[in-house]
Structure formats: C-alpha cells, structure tokens
Design an enzyme around this catalytic site. Structure first.
Site, PDB file in Angstrom:
ATOM      1  N   ARG A 265      -0.747  -2.465   0.840  1.00 16.51           N
ATOM      2  CA  ARG A 265       0.252  -1.879   1.740  1.00 16.51           C
ATOM      3  C   ARG A 265       1.542  -2.684   1.773  1.00 16.51           C
ATOM      4  NH1 ARG A 265      -4.660  -0.126   5.620  1.00 16.51           N
ATOM      5  NH2 ARG A 265      -4.956   1.842   4.537  1.00 16.51           N
ATOM      6  N   TYR A 403      -0.180   7.495  -0.751  1.00 13.56           N
ATOM      7  CA  TYR A 403      -1.228   6.568  -1.205  1.00 13.56           C
ATOM      8  C   TYR A 403      -1.243   5.250  -0.434  1.00 13.56           C
ATOM      9  CZ  TYR A 403       2.064   5.029  -5.081  1.00 13.56           C
ATOM     10  OH  TYR A 403       3.102   4.592  -5.857  1.00 13.56           O
ATOM     11  N   GLU A 404      -2.316   4.488  -0.658  1.00 10.01           N
ATOM     12  CA  GLU A 404      -2.630   3.269   0.133  1.00 10.01           C
ATOM     13  C   GLU A 404      -2.855   3.615   1.607  1.00 10.01           C
ATOM     14  OE1 GLU A 404      -3.031   0.444  -1.442  1.00 10.01           O
ATOM     15  OE2 GLU A 404      -1.921   0.684  -3.284  1.00 10.01           O
ATOM     16  N   GLY A 405      -3.435   4.777   1.873  1.00  8.31           N
ATOM     17  CA  GLY A 405      -3.624   5.238   3.254  1.00  8.31           C
ATOM     18  C   GLY A 405      -2.380   5.995   3.674  1.00  8.31           C
TER      19      GLY A 405
END
Length: 596
Positions: A265, A403-405
C-alpha cells in the site's frame, strides 16, 4: 521502544517538524539512487510508451530484466540473498521514481518486488530464501502473487483453492483457479494461497511455474489501462508442491497476505507520485506553449487553478509518503537494535504503521486520478488523443484505486485499525475523546491568539481538526461499540477526516521544516501549497463531520456536536485561496515544470 514511533498516534498528539523526514532530507546515496532511476526511466521507458500501449508484453519483460541488471529489483532484499539491503526509505524512493513512465512497467515492478518477492524474504525459511530470493533479486526469475479468485476478491480469506497432502506426506497437490494475476505471463514462481482441509485460514505456498505440473493460464486480459502489464488467470490441477515449499506455517496465509498488502500500500502510494510530477510538468509545458486569444493558456485563471491544485496534491502526497516511510524505517531499526531478526523487525515495522499505509494508498491513488483528469482537460481535445501522454496516464491511474485492497476497504481499515489500537492500549483515543466532550460542555475561549509565527494558526487548526475526528469517531464508537464496523458509511466518513488530517499535517510540517532551514521567503510557494491543502482539508472535515453527526446523533447531543464541529473548523483569519493558487502557478509557469 520510544513512544514517538507508534503508528496512528498522529491523531492524538502533536508532531514536531524536526521529527519528520522529508524529500529535502535525502542523503547523497539517496539522491544518486533517485537520479539513476530517473535516467533509466527517461532512457528506457518514456521514449517507448507506444510499445506499452500496444500491449507489447515481451517489452515489459525486457525492461524488467534491464531493471534487474541495474540492481533496481534488489533494493529491499537483504545482502545475504544477493540484494542491496537498503533501508525502507530507499525502497520507497526507487518505487516512486521508477513508476512515473507508464503504469504497465510500474505494475510489473511493484508486483515483482513487493508481493512477488517480499513474502519469501519476510516469511520464508532460511532454505527458501537461499534458494529463491537471489534469483528474484537479480531479475533472473520474476515473481507473481496468486490470492484473488473469481469468488474471493476483497474477502481474500474465502478462497476455494485446495491443497491436499499426498499419502506419502512429501508434497501437497494444489487445485483451483486464480485471477487478475500480474506478471503471470512471464513469471518463474508463484506465491499461491490455498486452503488445507477445512482450515479457517488459507496457507501460503511457493510454487515454481512449470506447465508440465498441472499449471495452465488464460489469455491475457484486455484492460482499460496498464495494457502491457501481463494479467492472466492461472489454473492449478493437482499441481505438486513439495511440503518444504509451504510458506511460514499452516493457516498463516491470511496473515502473510495482509502484511504483504500493507507494504504494497505505501509502495503503491509512492508509485503514483512520479506519475503526478510528470503529468503536472506536461500540463505546465503545454499550457505555456498553447496560445488562444493571443495569450498562452497558462495565463488564464481557469487553467492556473488546475495547475495549482495538481501541484499541491502531488506535494502533499510526497510529504506524507516519505514521512511514513521514514517512520517505518526507524521502527525497523529500533526493533533490530533490540535484537529482533531483520525479518521480524521489518514485518512489525510495517504492521505498526498499517493505518498510515492505508491512508496513503487511498489519498495518493485518488490524487493521481484527479491530476491526470485535469491534465487531459488542460490539453483539451489533444488530451483525449492517444498522441499525447495524458489519456494513457488517466487510464493507468484508474487501477490504483482498486488493487492492494480497494479504497473503500482501506478507508474502513484505517479507522477500524485505529479503534483496535485504542482498545489494545497502543493509542489513547478514549482519554482525548473524553476531553473533547468536556470541552464541548465548557465555554469557548474568546482570546485572540498571537499568530505571528509561521503556521501558528494552521497548527492550531490541525489540533482542532483532530478534536473534530475524536468527537465524530468517539461519538460513533459510544453509540455502536463493536457493531460500528457494520456502519460502513460512518466509517468511511470518519476515514476521510482521518486521511485529510494526516495529509495536511505532513504537508505543513514538511514546509515548516524547510522554512526553518532556508528562510520563509525561499519557500513561499510551498507555504502557499500547505495553506491551500489545509483549507481544502477543513472543507472535507466540515462536510464529512456534519454528515456523520446528523446521521448518528439527535436532539441536544446533535446540536452540541454540530456546534463543536463549527468551533473546530473555524479559521480566525481566512486564507486568500485565489491568491495562494496564483503564487503557486506563477512559479510553475516560470519554471515550466513541477519544481517542488
């Protein structure tokens, strides 16, 4: 462990400008690193943007190999495994400057160095690290990360991929399908998450990419952006994986996945920064060259507004990202000095600042999209054409919020993790929140403070915004307790307040530190950006705070909290916003690029 290194504490205490790291603090090694990365992008990536847009996957792989030869893939890898073993700030720095040319390369780089390599360096056994990490660090091998499934996206632990132990106990057989796998088309190794039996949590495995071992792939996905980033479905049919290739221990996969994402993140935030610098510079250059009504359009207020806002959000993103990166680096060093292994220290260091990592991911990914959007607008019709770099920048930026949550998940996580930390006693939220409630009952002070010192009013404003957060979040926690996580709209509103406070504070502290070193007159444009950012942050806090209060409080309590919100968002001296933007744009236009 010193108090000042706790994550999330920024919301309850004042941070001094001397205690934060800024891009102006780069040392010689870092400046050399930055310059060599910029040179690589300018030489190998920027001139070949067309090839990436034409889905030239082989070219992405080729430039990744070059990055490996230059050592750029090994910055975060310990020296024992063929890496450079540099600190966390350097990792973030390389990720920042290598990502500005195209999202396709940026994604390949991020997926390989982050979620493709990190899980092994952080969770692997000594044998696993010796065997795999040197190949990944040099770019001889590339890594990919197989977590998402058709039915398991944000709910990552719900995956259906199975791992069954063989009768002789020597290997697992993995069966299932994964999707959206970055680097799938050219990777040598997968980190695969699968479930053993009816385990509650998934387990991680290191799986070599051998098509004869039951591994097949879907076609390359056709995507809105990051077009030359290889993205495929990957299918496993009784794929044999030796038992010694289990990563960490059984059932630890969910934890590995979450911690790998924390690192991802902050690196994703960094990966959006140079794209913003380049988009802003491109927009400034175009605005200076484009003449309408016998005047360069950079002289028109409507365009000047955009340029000032683009530069300000980029400057704020840099300020917050490098502040958090150094906090993580310091935390890692402290842990190592206490005798913790590098592996454990790095894990705990990043985990400590997971709140800040989520904040950055959301803020910077949204800023880069706005920046590219305004970039298209400044170019007008040309911006919509593939002949200028704006439309690809805009398309590439869009994935960063997913992406990445997703940003929604990260918003809820940031507040959720903060509340968890409060219950664990790592951050005292309840004490300060109670004080804010008492203050609301009291009579406000009508003294006119002395604001002669730089940022004295702005810093008082930050203190008040923190009180607004404590009032809103504290009120919501009191009302709903542990059920608060079911109230997603409230969590998201609270997160927006939290995010703006961290970003505004980082920007002000970076600028104050520069002003103390160089003199205020040398950094007047940066001072203008810090004031402009804060003003807009106050607006967000006002709006989100009001939305929250009128949704969970009623009657006298609601009236009292709304009054508090007005008190906590009130300037004594309003800044001249148009004047601030003018100051910023005048400098940009004169320098003909993003110059901060």
């Amino acid at each position: 462990m010193t108090d000042k290194t706790r994550g999330g504490q920024f919301i309850v205490k004042e941070t001094k400008c001397e205690d934060i790291f800024t891009p102006e603090d780069f040392n010689e090694e870092q400046i050399m690193m930055r310059d060599s990365v910029k040179e690589f992008v300018d030489k190998e990536i920027w001139p070949n943007k067309v090839r990436y847009e034409k889905k030239d996957y082989a070219f992405t792989e080729e430039t990744m190999r070059q990055a490996g030869e230059m050592g750029f893939l090994s910055v975060a890898v310990p020296e024992a495994y063929g890496g450079m073993g540099m600190g966390f700030v350097n990792t973030v720095l390389v990720c920042d400057y290598i990502s500005g040319g195209t999202g396709s390369f940026s994604t390949a780089f991020g997926a390989h160095t982050g979620i493709g390599t990190m899980p092994i360096t952080l969770y692997g056994s000594e044998e696993q690290k010796q065997k795999y990490v040197p190949k990944l660090a040099s770019g001889e091998w590339f890594g990919a990360y197989c977590l998402t499934e058709p039915g398991a996206g944000s709910d990552a632990n719900s995956g259906k991929t199975k791992a069954v132990l063989s009768e002789d106990g020597t290997h697992y057989k993995i069966t299932g399908g994964k999707m959206w796998i970055s680097n799938a088309g050219f990777c040598s190794l997968f980190i695969v998450f699968a479930r053993i039996g009816d385990d509650k949590n998934i387990t991680g495995f290191i799986v070599e990419n051998d098509p004869s071992n039951g591994i097949t792939m879907g076609e390359e996905e056709h995507k809105l952006g990051i077009r030359a980033s290889s993205t495929r479905q990957v299918f496993f049919a009784d794929t044999k994986v030796p038992v010694e290739n289990m990563l960490s221990e059984r059932g630890n996969g969910f934890k590995i996945a979450m911690n790998a994402l924390n690192v991802g993140r902050i690196k994703l935030a960094a990966a959006c920064l140079d794209a913003q610098r380049r988009v802003t510079s491109g927009a400034v250059k175009y605005a200076n060259e484009r003449v309408q009504f016998n005047t360069p359009i950079s002289q028109f207020g409507a365009i000047r507004y955009k340029l000032a806002e683009m530069a300000t959000s980029c400057y704020a993103g840099e300020s917050a990202t490098y502040r958090a990166a150094k906090d993580i680096e310091d935390r890692i060093s402290t842990r190592e000095a206490e005798g913790t292994s590098h592996q454990e220290a790095e894990l705990k260091g990043v985990e400590e600042f997971a709140i800040e990592c989520s904040i950055l991911k959301v803020a910077v990914s949204e800023d880069v999209q706005n920046c590219a959007d305004e970039g298209i607008q400044i170019f007008g019709g040309m911006g919509f054409s593939e002949d200028t770099p704006m439309e690809s920048a805009w398309r590439d930026a869009r994935i960063a919020r997913i992406y990445e949550g997703t940003n929604e998940i990260n918003r809820m996580l940031s507040v959720g993790m903060l509340i968890k930390k409060a219950f664990k006693g790592h951050v005292d939220l309840l004490g300060p929140a109670t004080k804010v409630q008492e203050e609301l009952m009291g009579i406000p002070s009508f003294d006119t403070p002395d604001y002669s010192e730089l940022f004295s009013e702005e810093k008082e404003m930050l203190t008040k915004l923190k009180k607004a957060f404590l009032m809103v979040a504290g009120g919501a926690v009191q009302k709903y307790g542990p059920d608060l996580e079911g109230h997603q709209q409230l969590l998201i509103a609270a997160a927006d307040i939290l995010i703006e406070i961290y970003m505004a504070e980082s920007t002000i502290l970076r600028t104050e530190k520069m002003a103390k070193k160089m003199g205020e007159d040398q950094v007047k444009e940066q001072i203008a950006m810090a004031k402009l950012y804060l003003y807009k942050a106050v607006d967000v806090v006002t709006q989100k705070g009001k939305e929250s209060v009128i949704s969970f409080a009623e009657g006298d309590e609601q009236r009292m909290m709304l009054m508090g919100l007005r008190r906590f968002t009130k300037y004594t001296n309003m800044p001249n916003i148009i004047g601030l933007r003018e100051l910023i744009t005048t400098k940009l236009v004169a320098e003909n690029e993003y110059c901060f």
